[in-house]
Design a protein around this motif. Structure first.
Motif, PDB file in Angstrom:
ATOM      1  N   ASP A  27       0.828  -1.212   0.000  1.00 54.73           N
ATOM      2  CA  ASP A  27       0.000   0.000   0.000  1.00 54.73           C
ATOM      3  C   ASP A  27       0.861   1.260   0.000  1.00 54.73           C
ATOM      4  N   THR A  28       2.023   1.180   0.657  1.00 60.17           N
ATOM      5  CA  THR A  28       2.954   2.314   0.627  1.00 60.17           C
ATOM      6  C   THR A  28       3.399   2.565  -0.811  1.00 60.17           C
ATOM      7  N   ALA A  29       3.754   1.485  -1.498  1.00 59.83           N
ATOM      8  CA  ALA A  29       4.193   1.618  -2.899  1.00 59.83           C
ATOM      9  C   ALA A  29       3.080   2.219  -3.754  1.00 59.83           C
ATOM     10  N   LYS A  30       1.840   1.823  -3.466  1.00 60.81           N
ATOM     11  CA  LYS A  30       0.716   2.383  -4.233  1.00 60.81           C
ATOM     12  C   LYS A  30       0.618   3.900  -4.023  1.00 60.81           C
ATOM     13  N   GLY A  31       0.801   4.299  -2.767  1.00 60.59           N
ATOM     14  CA  GLY A  31       0.763   5.734  -2.467  1.00 60.59           C
ATOM     15  C   GLY A  31       1.880   6.471  -3.187  1.00 60.59           C
ATOM     16  N   VAL A  32       3.065   5.874  -3.192  1.00 61.04           N
ATOM     17  CA  VAL A  32       4.211   6.499  -3.867  1.00 61.04           C
ATOM     18  C   VAL A  32       3.918   6.618  -5.359  1.00 61.04           C
ATOM     19  N   ARG A  33       3.369   5.549  -5.930  1.00 62.23           N
ATOM     20  CA  ARG A  33       3.062   5.581  -7.361  1.00 62.23           C
ATOM     21  C   ARG A  33       2.066   6.700  -7.684  1.00 62.23           C
ATOM     22  N   LEU A  34       1.070   6.839  -6.811  1.00 59.68           N
ATOM     23  CA  LEU A  34       0.063   7.875  -7.032  1.00 59.68           C
ATOM     24  C   LEU A  34       0.715   9.261  -7.041  1.00 59.68           C
ATOM     25  N   LEU A  35       1.596   9.490  -6.070  1.00 60.73           N
ATOM     26  CA  LEU A  35       2.272  10.793  -5.980  1.00 60.73           C
ATOM     27  C   LEU A  35       3.135  11.067  -7.204  1.00 60.73           C
ATOM     28  N   ILE A  36       3.943  10.050  -7.582  1.00 61.52           N
ATOM     29  CA  ILE A  36       4.852  10.251  -8.715  1.00 61.52           C
ATOM     30  C   ILE A  36       4.057  10.461 -10.003  1.00 61.52           C
ATOM     31  N   SER A  37       3.039   9.623 -10.204  1.00 61.80           N
ATOM     32  CA  SER A  37       2.296   9.699 -11.465  1.00 61.80           C
ATOM     33  C   SER A  37       1.540  11.023 -11.592  1.00 61.80           C
ATOM     34  N   GLN A  38       1.157  11.605 -10.461  1.00 64.67           N
ATOM     35  CA  GLN A  38       0.393  12.856 -10.517  1.00 64.67           C
ATOM     36  C   GLN A  38       1.276  14.081 -10.266  1.00 64.67           C
ATOM     37  N   ASP A  39       2.591  13.869 -10.167  1.00 69.97           N
ATOM     38  CA  ASP A  39       3.516  14.983  -9.891  1.00 69.97           C
ATOM     39  C   ASP A  39       3.117  15.744  -8.634  1.00 69.97           C
ATOM     40  N   ALA A  40       2.745  15.019  -7.586  1.00 71.78           N
ATOM     41  CA  ALA A  40       2.315  15.658  -6.336  1.00 71.78           C
ATOM     42  C   ALA A  40       3.324  15.355  -5.235  1.00 71.78           C
ATOM     43  N   ASP A  41       3.274  16.141  -4.166  1.00 75.12           N
ATOM     44  CA  ASP A  41       4.219  15.967  -3.062  1.00 75.12           C
ATOM     45  C   ASP A  41       3.558  15.424  -1.795  1.00 75.12           C
ATOM     46  N   ASP A  42       2.245  15.620  -1.703  1.00 75.81           N
ATOM     47  CA  ASP A  42       1.554  15.237  -0.478  1.00 75.81           C
ATOM     48  C   ASP A  42       0.340  14.378  -0.823  1.00 75.81           C
ATOM     49  N   LEU A  43       0.311  13.187  -0.231  1.00 74.29           N
ATOM     50  CA  LEU A  43      -0.770  12.248  -0.526  1.00 74.29           C
ATOM     51  C   LEU A  43      -2.142  12.792  -0.114  1.00 74.29           C
ATOM     52  N   LEU A  44      -2.141  13.707   0.862  1.00 74.05           N
ATOM     53  CA  LEU A  44      -3.416  14.284   1.304  1.00 74.05           C
ATOM     54  C   LEU A  44      -4.119  15.054   0.178  1.00 74.05           C
ATOM     55  N   GLU A  45      -3.310  15.506  -0.823  1.00 71.59           N
ATOM     56  CA  GLU A  45      -3.906  16.254  -1.940  1.00 71.59           C
ATOM     57  C   GLU A  45      -4.694  15.341  -2.872  1.00 71.59           C
ATOM     58  N   LEU A  46      -4.443  14.029  -2.773  1.00 69.21           N
ATOM     59  CA  LEU A  46      -5.023  13.115  -3.761  1.00 69.21           C
ATOM     60  C   LEU A  46      -6.082  12.198  -3.162  1.00 69.21           C
ATOM     61  N   MET A  47      -6.644  12.623  -2.035  1.00 70.93           N
ATOM     62  CA  MET A  47      -7.657  11.790  -1.390  1.00 70.93           C
ATOM     63  C   MET A  47      -8.881  11.675  -2.289  1.00 70.93           C
ATOM     64  N   GLY A  48      -9.519  10.525  -2.213  1.00 73.95           N
ATOM     65  CA  GLY A  48     -10.764  10.392  -2.956  1.00 73.95           C
ATOM     66  C   GLY A  48     -10.998   9.011  -3.494  1.00 73.95           C
ATOM     67  N   CYS A  49     -11.988   8.925  -4.353  1.00 71.77           N
ATOM     68  CA  CYS A  49     -12.419   7.643  -4.886  1.00 71.77           C
ATOM     69  C   CYS A  49     -12.653   7.795  -6.384  1.00 71.77           C
ATOM     70  N   GLU A  50     -11.873   7.092  -7.158  1.00 68.64           N
ATOM     71  CA  GLU A  50     -12.007   7.064  -8.625  1.00 68.64           C
ATOM     72  C   GLU A  50     -11.916   8.460  -9.248  1.00 68.64           C
ATOM     73  N   CYS A  51     -11.124   9.358  -8.632  1.00 67.14           N
ATOM     74  CA  CYS A  51     -11.104  10.726  -9.144  1.00 67.14           C
ATOM     75  C   CYS A  51      -9.759  11.126  -9.743  1.00 67.14           C
TER      76      CYS A  51
END
Lengths: 392, 161
Positions: A101-125
């Motif tokens: 799950d940590t790796a999934k979070g990292v992937r989400l951040l890298i793929s979206q060019d974001a620095d904080d996982l809190l910015e990407l909270m949500g469901c299917e968005c």
């Protein structure tokens, strides 16, 4: 329901020698500098070395093993920074649910060019972003995280486990190699195996269930029924380990598409508030959760008896008693595992303080899993499930 | 034409829902408790499909919720994938849970906080639709703390801004 969606794009490499294909899998994903994520225990017992050996011809960008049991948003943000700093171009996650799950979070951040996982909270968005090749190698047979679009990551500030749901979380490749779970102690084998069973049962009974997720869930239940006790008793049995790894993947794919319900909602809350290991919580809560839902799920649970107890038991049990018999099969499985490994069957045994029940109940009500639970989940209902599971 | 009509119905129901929230904040203890627990300054938005009706709100200490401009960014956004999907939910053909199960909407923001909002919608639905109708879509119909007729009358008198 007259509409459903199903997706499972993960390539599955399953069986003896699966790990040997890791370098090839990364190459065809276009990766040359993978970041390897794991934990200190897997490094210590040599499991991580098996993976780095399989990558001997690949230039590893960074190995990160400082991942705690309940990974947090801060950990994910820190790893994403290191991924960028070390010029990595892919993720290889070796571990249990927390590492994956940590790796999934990292992937989400890298793929979206974001620095904080809190910015990407949500469901299917979250839209498709920069490609980040991602290979998951589970070392437990339980979370099914290698097949899901879900990541559960702790927010220590709020003391809750947060859910992220996105297709961008699903690994490109899952490697299920029986060698990865061969040294798993019996108690953890039992606990994670019950997590798999819980995923499959909840996936089969939640509002989002559909014919395709049902097929995955049923296969998972049958594999657990035939192999969990064997994997606990004879940990070196590659056949049993492999079957449980496949069961975990199948149950993961099932619940990724049909979601889980009240048992997981309360389990996540117990993990966040009382630090009960997830598999233990599932083992403790599953029968009470099923009893709670039975009012709405009598037919579905009745059908489950065929897969939990086999055709003979199903055939000789009158239709109106099948749901109850299915719950009894779960209780029987739990009792056997308790005798074999000491896996707790009550919250009292797990050391939970009943004074925390109100806090757990409030957190459970706000867990995303309650929305697809077949029966309305109320504060009073959660308290009752907790009380029953405490051993009252 | 059909889509335009659905859009207008969606806009009307959102208006009723908003007024309903304000009435229930004053008169239904459960709704007040839910909204009081929302983070201070929480902002929410319901978007009924591309180009569809929008309800944007913020937590208000005095009235439970207050309107925001539709273009404003919010902490939580429930975005229906189509006008038709939103129409089915807002006209009581399916519940929020059923719509979620059918992937009719996406959610931007904290799932944890959204669950409380979903419960408020379900309480409102119990008042806004007749009981036989609510029974079809809700898992369990919550008891009403005041009559539906009174909620409708108070909603008509409520400030819709």
């Amino acid at each position: 329901m007259n509409y459903f969606e199903f997706t499972n794009p993960t390539k599955l490499c399953s069986g003896q020698g699966a790990l040997d294909n890791l370098a090839y899998e990364l190459e065809i994903l276009g990766a040359s500098h993978p970041m390897v994520l794991s934990d200190a225990m897997l490094e210590k017992i040599g499991t991580l070395k098996q993976v780095t050996d399989a990558l001997s011809d690949v230039q590893i960008g960074r190995i990160f093993t400082d991942i705690p049991r309940d990974s947090s948003i801060e950990t994910v943000n820190r790893i994403a920074k290191e991924y960028r700093d070390f010029g990595c171009d892919a993720l290889v996650a070796l571990g249990g649910g927390s590492v994956l799950d940590t790796a999934k979070g990292v992937r989400l951040l890298i793929s979206q060019d974001a620095d904080d996982l809190l910015e990407l909270m949500g469901c299917e968005c979250v839209p498709k972003g920069k490609p980040v090749p991602f290979v998951a190698i589970p070392t437990t047979a339980g979370t099914g995280s290698e097949a899901t679009a879900v990541a559960v990551i702790k927010n220590p500030k709020l003391g809750i486990k947060m859910e992220y749901i996105s297709q961008q979380l699903v690994p490109d490749t899952a490697i299920l190699d029986p060698r990865m779970t061969a040294t798993l102690p019996p108690r953890i084998t039992a606990s994670t195996g019950m997590d798999t069973l819980c995923h499959a049962i909840e996936a089969f009974s939640c509002l989002q269930k559909n014919p395709v997720s049902d097929a995955y869930a049923i296969s998972a239940i049958e594999l657990v029924r035939d192999n969990l006790l064997r994997a606990v008793r004879f940990g070196a049995s590659r056949q049993a380990r492999w079957a449980m790894a496949n069961a975990s993947f199948l149950a993961g794919a099932a619940f990724s598409n049909s979601m889980v319900g009240v048992v997981h909602a309360i389990g996540h809350a117990l993990g966040g508030v009382c630090h009960v290991p997830h598999g233990d919580a599932m083992n403790i809560l599953l029968p009470a959760g099923m009893m709670f839902n039975c009012k709405k799920c009598r037919d579905v649970y009745g059908e489950l008896l065929l897969y939990l107890g086999g055709p003979e038991l199903y055939g000789k049990t009158p239709k109106q008693k099948r749901a109850r018999a299915a719950i009894e099969e779960v209780l029987r499985m739990r009792e056997r595992l308790h005798r074999l490994t000491g896996l707790p069957v009550t919250l009292k045994e797990a050391g939970v303080d009943p004074a925390k029940f109100p806090e757990v109940a409030r957190a459970a009500l706000n867990d995303g899993a309650v929305i697809v639970n077949p029966r309305q989940v109320t504060y009073e209902a959660v308290i009752r499930i907790l009380e029953v599971s405490y051993g009252n | 034409m059909k889509r335009e009509l659905q859009n207008q119905v969606n806009a009307l129901v959102l208006q009723v829902l908003f007024r309903g929230f304000r009435v229930l904040y004053k008169h239904d203890e459960r709704v007040r408790k839910e909204m009081d627990a929302w983070k201070d300054g929480l902002t929410l938005k319901l978007v009924c499909g591309p180009g569809g009706a929008v309800l944007a709100m913020r937590k208000s200490e005095r009235t439970g919720v207050a309107k925001l401009h539709r273009a404003q960014r919010t902490a939580i956004t429930m975005r229906f994938k189509s006008v038709e999907g939103a129409f089915r939910v807002l006209t009581g053909q399916m519940s929020v849970s059923q719509a979620y199960a059918a992937h009719f909407f996406t959610l931007e923001g904290d799932i944890y906080q959204t669950m409380s909002f979903v419960r408020c919608v379900e309480y409102a639905e119990a008042y806004l639709f007749p009981r036989f109708w609510s029974r079809r879509i809700l898992k369990e119909v919550p008891e009403k703390e005041l009559s539906a007729l009174r909620v409708y009358v108070l909603a008509l008198l409520e400030n819709g801004r």
